[in-house]
Design a protein around this motif. Structure first.
Motif, PDB file in Angstrom:
ATOM      1  N   LYS A 265      -2.278 -27.009  16.727  1.00 39.01           N
ATOM      2  CA  LYS A 265      -1.699 -27.657  17.904  1.00 39.01           C
ATOM      3  C   LYS A 265      -2.597 -27.353  19.105  1.00 39.01           C
ATOM      4  O   LYS A 265      -3.197 -26.271  19.199  1.00 39.01           O
ATOM      5  N   ALA A 266      -2.669 -28.285  20.026  1.00 41.63           N
ATOM      6  CA  ALA A 266      -3.544 -28.130  21.186  1.00 41.63           C
ATOM      7  C   ALA A 266      -3.155 -26.932  22.044  1.00 41.63           C
ATOM      8  O   ALA A 266      -4.010 -26.337  22.712  1.00 41.63           O
ATOM      9  N   ASP A 267      -1.868 -26.565  22.013  1.00 39.52           N
ATOM     10  CA  ASP A 267      -1.418 -25.423  22.808  1.00 39.52           C
ATOM     11  C   ASP A 267      -1.285 -24.152  21.979  1.00 39.52           C
ATOM     12  O   ASP A 267      -0.694 -23.170  22.415  1.00 39.52           O
ATOM     13  N   SER A 268      -1.855 -24.144  20.793  1.00 40.28           N
ATOM     14  CA  SER A 268      -1.769 -22.992  19.900  1.00 40.28           C
ATOM     15  C   SER A 268      -2.732 -21.884  20.342  1.00 40.28           C
ATOM     16  O   SER A 268      -3.801 -22.160  20.907  1.00 40.28           O
ATOM     17  N   PRO A 269      -2.406 -20.634  20.054  1.00 42.70           N
ATOM     18  CA  PRO A 269      -3.359 -19.544  20.303  1.00 42.70           C
ATOM     19  C   PRO A 269      -4.656 -19.701  19.520  1.00 42.70           C
ATOM     20  O   PRO A 269      -5.665 -19.063  19.849  1.00 42.70           O
ATOM     21  N   TYR A 270      -4.637 -20.549  18.487  1.00 47.00           N
ATOM     22  CA  TYR A 270      -5.812 -20.744  17.649  1.00 47.00           C
ATOM     23  C   TYR A 270      -6.646 -21.955  18.079  1.00 47.00           C
ATOM     24  O   TYR A 270      -7.658 -22.260  17.448  1.00 47.00           O
ATOM     25  N   ALA A 271      -6.245 -22.623  19.158  1.00 46.54           N
ATOM     26  CA  ALA A 271      -6.921 -23.851  19.569  1.00 46.54           C
ATOM     27  C   ALA A 271      -8.371 -23.605  19.992  1.00 46.54           C
ATOM     28  O   ALA A 271      -9.198 -24.513  19.933  1.00 46.54           O
ATOM     29  N   GLY A 272      -8.684 -22.391  20.399  1.00 45.46           N
ATOM     30  CA  GLY A 272     -10.045 -22.089  20.807  1.00 45.46           C
ATOM     31  C   GLY A 272     -10.900 -21.464  19.727  1.00 45.46           C
ATOM     32  O   GLY A 272     -12.007 -20.994  20.010  1.00 45.46           O
ATOM     33  N   ALA A 273     -10.425 -21.484  18.495  1.00 44.42           N
ATOM     34  CA  ALA A 273     -11.158 -20.848  17.398  1.00 44.42           C
ATOM     35  C   ALA A 273     -12.550 -21.444  17.252  1.00 44.42           C
ATOM     36  O   ALA A 273     -12.727 -22.662  17.238  1.00 44.42           O
ATOM     37  N   ALA A 274     -13.554 -20.570  17.123  1.00 47.39           N
ATOM     38  CA  ALA A 274     -14.935 -21.012  16.953  1.00 47.39           C
ATOM     39  C   ALA A 274     -15.426 -20.806  15.525  1.00 47.39           C
ATOM     40  O   ALA A 274     -16.550 -21.195  15.188  1.00 47.39           O
ATOM     41  N   GLY A 275     -14.612 -20.180  14.690  1.00 55.26           N
ATOM     42  CA  GLY A 275     -14.957 -19.949  13.291  1.00 55.26           C
ATOM     43  C   GLY A 275     -13.723 -19.483  12.556  1.00 55.26           C
ATOM     44  O   GLY A 275     -12.679 -19.209  13.158  1.00 55.26           O
ATOM     45  N   ILE A 276     -13.841 -19.351  11.240  1.00 52.56           N
ATOM     46  CA  ILE A 276     -12.649 -19.017  10.469  1.00 52.56           C
ATOM     47  C   ILE A 276     -12.173 -17.597  10.738  1.00 52.56           C
ATOM     48  O   ILE A 276     -10.993 -17.292  10.545  1.00 52.56           O
ATOM     49  N   SER A 277     -13.057 -16.726  11.228  1.00 48.71           N
ATOM     50  CA  SER A 277     -12.601 -15.365  11.543  1.00 48.71           C
ATOM     51  C   SER A 277     -11.610 -15.370  12.695  1.00 48.71           C
ATOM     52  O   SER A 277     -10.765 -14.471  12.797  1.00 48.71           O
ATOM     53  N   ASP A 278     -11.679 -16.385  13.542  1.00 52.40           N
ATOM     54  CA  ASP A 278     -10.749 -16.496  14.667  1.00 52.40           C
ATOM     55  C   ASP A 278      -9.365 -16.965  14.213  1.00 52.40           C
ATOM     56  O   ASP A 278      -8.420 -16.975  15.015  1.00 52.40           O
ATOM     57  N   LEU A 279      -9.248 -17.358  12.951  1.00 46.77           N
ATOM     58  CA  LEU A 279      -7.960 -17.794  12.402  1.00 46.77           C
ATOM     59  C   LEU A 279      -7.248 -16.655  11.673  1.00 46.77           C
ATOM     60  O   LEU A 279      -6.147 -16.852  11.141  1.00 46.77           O
ATOM     61  N   ALA A 280      -7.852 -15.489  11.652  1.00 50.95           N
ATOM     62  CA  ALA A 280      -7.306 -14.352  10.908  1.00 50.95           C
ATOM     63  C   ALA A 280      -5.868 -14.053  11.316  1.00 50.95           C
ATOM     64  O   ALA A 280      -5.533 -14.047  12.504  1.00 50.95           O
ATOM     65  N   GLY A 281      -5.016 -13.859  10.321  1.00 46.73           N
ATOM     66  CA  GLY A 281      -3.631 -13.501  10.558  1.00 46.73           C
ATOM     67  C   GLY A 281      -2.702 -14.652  10.826  1.00 46.73           C
ATOM     68  O   GLY A 281      -1.481 -14.459  10.938  1.00 46.73           O
ATOM     69  N   GLY A 282      -3.232 -15.849  10.925  1.00 49.79           N
ATOM     70  CA  GLY A 282      -2.385 -17.005  11.226  1.00 49.79           C
ATOM     71  C   GLY A 282      -1.646 -17.516  10.004  1.00 49.79           C
ATOM     72  O   GLY A 282      -2.082 -17.329   8.864  1.00 49.79           O
ATOM     73  N   SER A 283      -0.519 -18.163  10.235  1.00 50.81           N
ATOM     74  CA  SER A 283       0.221 -18.797   9.133  1.00 50.81           C
ATOM     75  C   SER A 283      -0.362 -20.180   8.904  1.00 50.81           C
ATOM     76  O   SER A 283      -0.717 -20.895   9.854  1.00 50.81           O
ATOM     77  N   CYS A 284      -0.460 -20.582   7.643  1.00 53.00           N
ATOM     78  CA  CYS A 284      -1.184 -21.813   7.340  1.00 53.00           C
ATOM     79  C   CYS A 284      -0.715 -22.405   6.012  1.00 53.00           C
ATOM     80  O   CYS A 284      -0.077 -21.734   5.196  1.00 53.00           O
ATOM     81  N   THR A 285      -1.073 -23.659   5.809  1.00 53.74           N
ATOM     82  CA  THR A 285      -0.817 -24.325   4.541  1.00 53.74           C
ATOM     83  C   THR A 285      -1.828 -25.448   4.364  1.00 53.74           C
ATOM     84  O   THR A 285      -2.657 -25.715   5.242  1.00 53.74           O
ATOM     85  N   ALA A 286      -1.758 -26.093   3.224  1.00 56.31           N
ATOM     86  CA  ALA A 286      -2.565 -27.275   2.918  1.00 56.31           C
ATOM     87  C   ALA A 286      -1.837 -28.019   1.800  1.00 56.31           C
ATOM     88  O   ALA A 286      -0.798 -27.568   1.310  1.00 56.31           O
ATOM     89  N   GLN A 287      -2.388 -29.153   1.402  1.00 57.03           N
ATOM     90  CA  GLN A 287      -1.737 -29.941   0.350  1.00 57.03           C
ATOM     91  C   GLN A 287      -1.888 -29.261  -1.002  1.00 57.03           C
ATOM     92  O   GLN A 287      -2.922 -28.669  -1.313  1.00 57.03           O
ATOM     93  N   ILE A 288      -0.854 -29.363  -1.813  1.00 55.54           N
ATOM     94  CA  ILE A 288      -0.824 -28.753  -3.136  1.00 55.54           C
ATOM     95  C   ILE A 288      -1.946 -29.292  -4.024  1.00 55.54           C
ATOM     96  O   ILE A 288      -2.349 -30.459  -3.919  1.00 55.54           O
ATOM     97  N   ALA A 289      -2.463 -28.428  -4.877  1.00 54.96           N
ATOM     98  CA  ALA A 289      -3.464 -28.796  -5.891  1.00 54.96           C
ATOM     99  C   ALA A 289      -4.720 -29.380  -5.272  1.00 54.96           C
ATOM    100  O   ALA A 289      -5.326 -30.298  -5.808  1.00 54.96           O
ATOM    101  N   THR A 290      -5.137 -28.834  -4.126  1.00 54.00           N
ATOM    102  CA  THR A 290      -6.384 -29.237  -3.485  1.00 54.00           C
ATOM    103  C   THR A 290      -7.249 -28.005  -3.272  1.00 54.00           C
ATOM    104  O   THR A 290      -6.764 -26.867  -3.245  1.00 54.00           O
ATOM    105  N   ILE A 291      -8.540 -28.229  -3.079  1.00 53.85           N
ATOM    106  CA  ILE A 291      -9.437 -27.118  -2.797  1.00 53.85           C
ATOM    107  C   ILE A 291      -9.129 -26.517  -1.431  1.00 53.85           C
ATOM    108  O   ILE A 291      -9.428 -25.352  -1.183  1.00 53.85           O
ATOM    109  N   TRP A 292      -8.528 -27.300  -0.541  1.00 53.67           N
ATOM    110  CA  TRP A 292      -8.139 -26.760   0.768  1.00 53.67           C
ATOM    111  C   TRP A 292      -7.178 -25.588   0.582  1.00 53.67           C
ATOM    112  O   TRP A 292      -7.339 -24.557   1.220  1.00 53.67           O
ATOM    113  N   TYR A 293      -6.192 -25.778  -0.284  1.00 58.08           N
ATOM    114  CA  TYR A 293      -5.190 -24.730  -0.494  1.00 58.08           C
ATOM    115  C   TYR A 293      -5.710 -23.639  -1.438  1.00 58.08           C
ATOM    116  O   TYR A 293      -5.545 -22.445  -1.171  1.00 58.08           O
TER     117      TYR A 293
END
Length: 301
Positions: A158-186
């Motif tokens: 979300k644009a107002d999320s604490p993660y909106a300024g992430a510059a790499g995946i390390s900046d996403l550490a500790g966040g809650s997340c999901t992706a579509q089932i049976a995909t490489i994303w998940y």
């Protein structure tokens, strides 16, 4: 419908080589074959691995901008078999070009993600054009024509999320997340994020986006086209692209190459599809995807 639903449920449970488990549903479809029937335009359909000159393809019709369903035939949409709805999107655009070049008619079957691989393995439909990554695991189960798109892996928050300024995946550490089932994303991408609070997989791309929109998760992982479509449909979302950064997801070529899957050994159909896709450049693919994003419905039916 009931008969085919039962068949697909059985396939999903028994196909040991299936990329995804679960049950599926779709309308009755033409069988794949090699009968030698002459297709429109003088093509011998059997010589291209397609029976009766009708290419029956499967997709979710719920995965914008790759594919979606709509209520009319605007913007070149095509009927969904055994339905009063129409299919459109990048996958439909690609399918229409393939059919036009080979003199085939196009038939679109709507089914769920878990049924795609089992259905093409058993010949319920001829091919899957549904935004599938050409992973090594899938290539053990089906043959792939293509690629017909090269899709980098990104995140959306979300644009107002604490993660909106992430510059790499390390900046996403500790966040809650999901992706579509049976995909490489998940299965492959989210576990690369340190201390990620990975929530249950979403059953579909729209469900994944809704989890973000409703605040169930802090961010989602997906591919670039899906993310671009998301920020058009949901202006309060922000795309996080770490391309070019050393702090990015580790992916192999098969995880970003999107292909058309056909039954193992159907070299005629694979070659016929490749003969069309090989004439198109990455710029052609990107221009067509931009068109699909521009015409996608803001909410899928």
């Amino acid at each position: 419908m009931k008969r085919l639903l039962t068949l697909l449920m059985a396939l999903a449970m028994t196909a040991s080589l299936a990329a995804c488990g679960g049950t599926g549903s779709s309308g009755d479809t033409a069988d794949s074959g090699n009968s030698g029937t002459t297709a429109e335009g003088g093509e011998t359909a059997g010589s291209s691995g397609v029976e009766d000159g009708v290419l029956t393809i499967a997709m979710e019709c719920a995965y914008a901008p790759y594919n979606w369903s709509q209520s009319d035939d605007s913007n070149g949409a095509v009927p969904i078999k055994d339905s009063d709805a129409y299919a459109n999107g990048y996958d439909v655009m690609i399918a229409k070009q393939i059919c036009e070049a080979n003199g085939w008619e196009l038939e679109v079957v709507r089914t769920d993600w878990d049924s795609l691989v089992p259905g093409v393995q058993s010949g319920v439909y001829d091919a899957v054009i549904a935004g599938q990554s050409m992973t090594a695991e899938r290539m053990e189960q089906v043959d792939f024509a293509g690629p017909y798109y090269y899709a980098s892996i990104v995140c959306v928050t979300k644009a107002d999320s604490p993660y909106a300024g992430a510059a790499g995946i390390s900046d996403l550490a500790g966040g809650s997340c999901t992706a579509q089932i049976a995909t490489i994303w998940y299965d492959s991408m989210l576990p690369q994020i340190q201390d990620a609070k990975i929530q249950p997989a979403a059953e579909s791309a729209p469900a994944m986006l809704m989890a973000l929109e409703t605040g169930t998760v802090d961010f989602i992982c997906t591919d670039m086209p899906t993310a671009k479509g998301a920020v058009v449909a949901y202006p309060d979302m922000k795309l996080l692209d770490f391309t070019g950064s050393d702090d990015n997801f580790e992916v192999d070529e098969g995880e970003i190459n999107i292909g058309v899957s056909v039954r193992k050994g159907n070299a005629e159909l694979k070659d016929a599809i490749d003969s069309v896709l090989s004439t198109m450049t990455e710029d052609d693919f990107n221009a067509m995807m931009d068109e699909a994003i521009a015409i996608q419905p803001l909410s899928e039916s």
